[in-house]
Enzyme design. Structure first.
Site, PDB file in Angstrom:
ATOM      1  N   THR A  36     -11.802   5.101  10.693  1.00 12.35           N
ATOM      2  CA  THR A  36     -11.832   4.444  12.012  1.00 12.35           C
ATOM      3  C   THR A  36     -11.313   5.369  13.110  1.00 12.35           C
ATOM      4  O   THR A  36     -11.470   5.085  14.289  1.00 12.35           O
ATOM      5  CB  THR A  36     -11.018   3.130  11.999  1.00 12.35           C
ATOM      6  OG1 THR A  36      -9.764   3.383  11.357  1.00 12.35           O
ATOM      7  CG2 THR A  36     -11.743   2.039  11.268  1.00 12.35           C
ATOM      8  N   ARG A  92       2.941  -1.219  10.797  1.00 10.72           N
ATOM      9  CA  ARG A  92       4.026  -1.351  11.768  1.00 10.72           C
ATOM     10  C   ARG A  92       4.291  -2.755  12.315  1.00 10.72           C
ATOM     11  O   ARG A  92       5.460  -3.073  12.584  1.00 10.72           O
ATOM     12  CB  ARG A  92       3.796  -0.338  12.910  1.00 10.72           C
ATOM     13  CG  ARG A  92       4.057   1.085  12.448  1.00 10.72           C
ATOM     14  CD  ARG A  92       3.393   2.103  13.349  1.00 10.72           C
ATOM     15  NE  ARG A  92       1.937   2.057  13.206  1.00 10.72           N
ATOM     16  CZ  ARG A  92       1.101   2.840  13.862  1.00 10.72           C
ATOM     17  NH1 ARG A  92       1.552   3.717  14.728  1.00 10.72           N
ATOM     18  NH2 ARG A  92      -0.195   2.748  13.674  1.00 10.72           N
ATOM     19  N   LYS A 139       0.851  -1.193   0.000  1.00 11.24           N
ATOM     20  CA  LYS A 139       0.000   0.000   0.000  1.00 11.24           C
ATOM     21  C   LYS A 139       0.884   1.239   0.000  1.00 11.24           C
ATOM     22  O   LYS A 139       1.768   1.374   0.830  1.00 11.24           O
ATOM     23  CB  LYS A 139      -0.906   0.016   1.233  1.00 11.24           C
ATOM     24  CG  LYS A 139      -1.833   1.244   1.275  1.00 11.24           C
ATOM     25  CD  LYS A 139      -2.869   1.134   2.386  1.00 11.24           C
ATOM     26  CE  LYS A 139      -2.401   1.670   3.723  1.00 11.24           C
ATOM     27  NZ  LYS A 139      -2.216   3.118   3.766  1.00 11.24           N
ATOM     28  N   ASP A 160      -3.489   4.401  -1.848  1.00 12.84           N
ATOM     29  CA  ASP A 160      -4.440   4.837  -0.813  1.00 12.84           C
ATOM     30  C   ASP A 160      -4.452   6.362  -0.733  1.00 12.84           C
ATOM     31  O   ASP A 160      -3.839   6.953   0.151  1.00 12.84           O
ATOM     32  CB  ASP A 160      -3.979   4.208   0.518  1.00 12.84           C
ATOM     33  CG  ASP A 160      -4.852   4.591   1.706  1.00 12.84           C
ATOM     34  OD1 ASP A 160      -5.988   5.045   1.499  1.00 12.84           O
ATOM     35  OD2 ASP A 160      -4.375   4.418   2.843  1.00 12.84           O
ATOM     36  N   ASP A 203     -13.748  14.958  -4.046  1.00 11.91           N
ATOM     37  CA  ASP A 203     -13.828  16.275  -4.694  1.00 11.91           C
ATOM     38  C   ASP A 203     -15.081  16.264  -5.561  1.00 11.91           C
ATOM     39  O   ASP A 203     -15.892  15.341  -5.473  1.00 11.91           O
ATOM     40  CB  ASP A 203     -12.545  16.515  -5.522  1.00 11.91           C
ATOM     41  CG  ASP A 203     -12.208  18.005  -5.660  1.00 11.91           C
ATOM     42  OD1 ASP A 203     -13.143  18.797  -5.918  1.00 11.91           O
ATOM     43  OD2 ASP A 203     -11.038  18.357  -5.528  1.00 11.91           O
ATOM     44  N   PRO A 239     -17.418  15.580  -8.767  1.00  8.00           N
ATOM     45  CA  PRO A 239     -17.371  14.391  -9.631  1.00  8.00           C
ATOM     46  C   PRO A 239     -16.434  14.521 -10.827  1.00  8.00           C
ATOM     47  O   PRO A 239     -15.658  13.605 -11.115  1.00  8.00           O
ATOM     48  CB  PRO A 239     -18.830  14.230 -10.080  1.00  8.00           C
ATOM     49  CG  PRO A 239     -19.620  14.798  -8.951  1.00  8.00           C
ATOM     50  CD  PRO A 239     -18.817  15.967  -8.440  1.00  8.00           C
ATOM     51  N   LYS A 251      -7.512   8.224  -1.094  1.00  7.71           N
ATOM     52  CA  LYS A 251      -8.824   8.646  -0.546  1.00  7.71           C
ATOM     53  C   LYS A 251      -9.361   9.912  -1.208  1.00  7.71           C
ATOM     54  O   LYS A 251      -9.542  10.941  -0.556  1.00  7.71           O
ATOM     55  CB  LYS A 251      -8.716   8.849   0.967  1.00  7.71           C
ATOM     56  CG  LYS A 251      -8.248   7.636   1.753  1.00  7.71           C
ATOM     57  CD  LYS A 251      -8.339   7.868   3.258  1.00  7.71           C
ATOM     58  CE  LYS A 251      -7.871   6.686   4.070  1.00  7.71           C
ATOM     59  NZ  LYS A 251      -6.442   6.445   4.077  1.00  7.71           N
TER      60      LYS A 251
HETATM   61  O1  C5P Z   1       0.949   0.627  11.123  1.00  7.61           O
HETATM   62  P1  C5P Z   1      -0.478   0.213  10.981  1.00  7.61           P
HETATM   63  O2  C5P Z   1      -0.684  -1.291  10.858  1.00  7.61           O
HETATM   64  O3  C5P Z   1      -1.385   0.836  12.041  1.00  7.61           O
HETATM   65  O4  C5P Z   1      -0.915   0.807   9.565  1.00  7.61           O
HETATM   66  C1  C5P Z   1      -2.247   0.786   9.116  1.00  7.61           C
HETATM   67  C2  C5P Z   1      -2.326   1.468   7.781  1.00  7.61           C
HETATM   68  O5  C5P Z   1      -3.691   1.510   7.364  1.00  7.61           O
HETATM   69  C3  C5P Z   1      -1.841   2.921   7.769  1.00  7.61           C
HETATM   70  O6  C5P Z   1      -1.282   3.181   6.480  1.00  7.61           O
HETATM   71  C4  C5P Z   1      -3.127   3.721   7.953  1.00  7.61           C
HETATM   72  O7  C5P Z   1      -3.032   5.005   7.372  1.00  7.61           O
HETATM   73  C5  C5P Z   1      -4.131   2.852   7.204  1.00  7.61           C
HETATM   74  N1  C5P Z   1      -5.519   3.025   7.616  1.00  7.61           N
HETATM   75  C6  C5P Z   1      -5.944   2.794   8.913  1.00  7.61           C
HETATM   76  N2  C5P Z   1      -7.270   2.972   9.238  1.00  7.61           N
HETATM   77  C7  C5P Z   1      -8.156   3.351   8.311  1.00  7.61           C
HETATM   78  C8  C5P Z   1      -7.725   3.575   6.996  1.00  7.61           C
HETATM   79  C9  C5P Z   1      -6.382   3.399   6.685  1.00  7.61           C
HETATM   80  O8  C5P Z   1      -5.170   2.428   9.777  1.00  7.61           O
HETATM   81  N3  C5P Z   1      -9.433   3.462   8.628  1.00  7.61           N
END
Ligand code: C5P
Length: 232
Positions: free
Chosen positions: A119, A211, A32, A59, A64, A66, A61
């Site tokens: 989230t 991570r 990603k 990613d 804006d 259409p 997102k």
């Molecule tokens: O390091 P970690 O496992 O928390 O990374 C999660 C990835 O998913 C990050 O790139 C974060 O920006 C992305 N993400 C998220 N929650 C969302 C949408 C995207 O953690 N709702």
């Protein structure tokens, strides 16, 4: 449905990204690329990762008007990415325009996902700041249904919302879920987390893991553990 593990390459530069990925000598993980890396390195990072044989979830997102989203999606489609996303809050009209822009002349296109509610947004903030009434569950379900009606393939959501989305939109509607942690690992700034094995049980199609893999002492072992728990 092919389940897979997507590594969130949240690095600040191309050098750091390649240094990390060069460790994977016997496989090419699905990766990603998010805003940080894309804004730092531009389309060149996507082309190079593709050249190296990786599948890419871009990613960015989009949200804006259409016409702007349609044209931007056409550019992303030309980058030969495998998956990208937008905010469902942009309305069904915006999402339909995105599908149009993303579709290539031969009819093919990358997987297109909608972010429902981030989230990081609590139900309280959604009520008070966004003035959106209703429960988080109802809003997520409604946004997922709007995305499906507009022709999208699925949503990015919490693994804990997967079952709800699948009930509303059917088993084939994809759920791509971040917020993954090993049972014995650090949670960090994520709040509602699940393990890879639990995400599998809950029905996620793809897990996005950052991570727990990128900051691991042994990233290869961490990635293989994700594959073992989630895919095999
Ligand atoms: O390091 P970690 O496992 O928390 O990374 C999660 C990835 O998913 C990050 O790139 C974060 O920006 C992305 N993400 C998220 N929650 C969302 C949408 C995207 O953690 N709702």
């Amino acid at each position: 449905m092919n389940k897979d593990v997507i590594i969130a390459c949240d690095f600040a530069s191309a050098e750091a990204t390649y240094a990390f990925l060069d460790q994977f000598t016997d496989c090419k993980p699905f990766v990603k690329v998010g805003m940080e890396l894309f804004y730092a390195e531009g389309p060149a990072i996507v082309r190079e990762l593709k050249r190296r044989g990786h599948k890419i979830f871009l990613d960015l997102k989009l949200h804006d008007i259409p016409n702007t989203v349609k044209k931007a999606m056409a550019v992303l489609s030309g980058l030969d990415i495998d998956m990208c996303n937008l905010h469902a809050a942009g309305t069904q009209e915006m999402m339909r325009a995105a599908v149009e822009g993303l579709t290539r002349e031969d009819g093919s296109r990358p997987i297109l996902l909608a972010v429902t509610q981030l989230t990081s947004t609590s139900e309280e903030r959604m009520h008070d700041d966004l003035l959106i009434e209703g429960s988080m569950s109802d809003v997520v379900t409604h946004y997922a249904q709007c995305a499906q009606t507009a022709g999208l393939d699925g949503v990015v959501c919490s693994p804990l919302e997967t079952d709800m989305v699948k009930r509303a939109c059917g088993q084939n509607f994809l759920t791509v879920t971040p917020g993954i942690r090993f049972a014995d690992g650090q949670v960090g700034d994520q709040v509602r987390v699940t393990t890879p094995v639990k995400a599998k049980t809950l029905g996620s199609d793809y897990i996005v893991v950052g991570r727990p893999i990128t900051a691991a002492d042994d990233p290869i072992a961490a990635y293989k553990r994700c594959i073992k728990e989630f895919v095999l």
